[in-house]
Design an enzyme around this catalytic site. Structure first.
Site, short mmCIF file in Angstrom:
data_model
loop_
_atom_site.label_atom_id
_atom_site.label_comp_id
_atom_site.label_asym_id
_atom_site.label_seq_id
_atom_site.Cartn_x
_atom_site.Cartn_y
_atom_site.Cartn_z
N ASP A 180 -14.77 1.55 1.75
CA ASP A 180 -13.54 0.83 2.01
C ASP A 180 -12.40 1.46 1.20
O ASP A 180 -12.62 2.09 0.17
CB ASP A 180 -13.68 -0.64 1.62
CG ASP A 180 -14.71 -1.36 2.47
OD1 ASP A 180 -14.89 -0.97 3.64
OD2 ASP A 180 -15.32 -2.32 1.96
N LYS A 181 -11.19 1.24 1.66
CA LYS A 181 -10.01 1.82 1.01
C LYS A 181 -10.03 1.58 -0.50
O LYS A 181 -9.80 2.50 -1.29
CB LYS A 181 -8.75 1.21 1.62
CG LYS A 181 -7.46 1.61 0.89
CD LYS A 181 -6.25 0.87 1.44
CE LYS A 181 -5.01 1.18 0.62
NZ LYS A 181 -3.82 0.42 1.10
#
Length: 339
Positions: free
Chosen positions: A154-155
């Site tokens: 995830d970011k």
């Protein structure tokens, strides 16, 4: 069925989208009666089944000099010629973005992704992504699906991830992930003082109402997370989490499911819970931690070409280290007050 490749004088697989991919082979006798597409996938494992099937349908694969259908049975002994254009798979523009490479060879990259770096371009993130950075470092990755990325973070999750640099490596890594032969170990700071570890075995799929979220659902895909206690604080815990499966947001969803959400998680963390009598410094640290406190610490797998075991790790980033230091200080201060 396992068919050893029989490729005399293979011509190089190329990364340019204007050059032909040329392979020659002969169907083994023991493959008699099997479907052409199935045999082809065994002969040329560096290419995906879907890509090979598409080439058969367009006539770019010839069986004894003639086009064939994917379902046609083979007799054994036929000559196979593959000649096709390896089209560009990734159209993103290269960008000079610094990357911390943990391991590099001709077949793979292993990198330490910082929190805040988006992996794939998408709505609102057309540029400045890991894909853009990888294409700048190795332009040949444009010929691979997703620029060689076989799994994602995830970011706002930091840590180690592997990227394939060749089609054979990409195919092998995807297969290893599917077979659960890749060891992925994370560190997570969660709410609540746990006393032991455990396993969360709860299926996950898209949330029925919020498309940005995932949720535990009876009709979801199987998802298993193992966790153990690394360090306990007064009202929080540092966990070591190991993925058995790799669903979207898996650790975040599972930790929230057992009522121990990850600190700072904007989707699954819920309202901030402060320990009783928390110091001003701790309150400021917890309120100021605006991402999920999740870090991919260890990645271990068999090298997709040599078979050698590769184990890579990345140290916890500075913001998580500062968070843990503050939680330790809070625990020590609470113990001192009791005395």
């Amino acid at each position: 069925m396992s068919i050893p490749p029989q490729i005399p004088d293979p011509v190089n697989t190329v990364a340019q989208d204007t050059d032909p991919v040329l392979r020659m082979a002969r169907i083994p006798d023991h493959a008699c009666g099997h479907r052409f597409d199935t045999v082809l996938a065994e002969l040329f494992p560096e290419f995906s089944r879907s890509r090979l099937a598409a080439w058969i349908k367009t006539g770019d694969v010839l069986l004894d000099g003639r086009p064939a259908r994917p379902r046609d049975p083979v007799r054994g002994g036929e000559a196979v010629q593959l000649r096709a254009i390896l089209e560009t798979q990734t159209l993103s523009a290269p960008e000079e973005i610094a990357l911390e490479i943990v391991h590099e060879d001709a077949d793979i990259f292993v990198l330490n992704k910082p929190a805040g770096l988006v992996v794939h371009p998408g709505a609102g993130n057309a540029a400045g992504t890991l894909v853009n950075a990888l294409l700048h470092r190795d332009p040949a990755l444009a010929a691979l699906p997703r620029a060689g990325i076989v799994h994602r973070l995830d970011k706002d999750t930091s840590g180690v991830m592997v990227v394939a640099r060749t089609l054979p490596a990409h195919t092998a890594l995807v297969a290893a992930l599917s077979a659960r032969d890749v060891h992925r170990q994370y560190l997570a700071v969660v709410a609540g003082a746990l006393v032991s570890g455990g396993t969360v075995d709860a299926p996950i799929d898209r949330h029925p109402r919020d498309r940005l979220r995932q949720a535990v659902r009876e009709d979801g895909r199987d998802a298993v997370t193992h966790y153990r206690l690394r360090e306990r604080f007064r009202a929080h815990s540092l966990l070591e989490c190991r993925l058995e499966t790799g669903r979207t947001h898996q650790i975040r969803v599972h930790m929230a499911h057992i009522k121990h959400p990850i600190v700072g998680d904007p989707l699954y963390g819920g309202p901030l819970k402060l320990p009783k009598g928390a110091s001003t410094a701790l309150i400021e640290t917890l309120r100021g931690f605006k991402r999920q406190a999740l870090h991919a610490e260890v990645l271990e797998f068999a090298h997709p070409v040599s078979g050698e075991r590769i184990r890579c790790s990345a140290p916890m980033p500075a913001d998580m280290q500062a968070l843990i230091a503050r939680l330790r200080e809070d625990s020590r201060e609470a113990e001192a007050r009791v005395r």
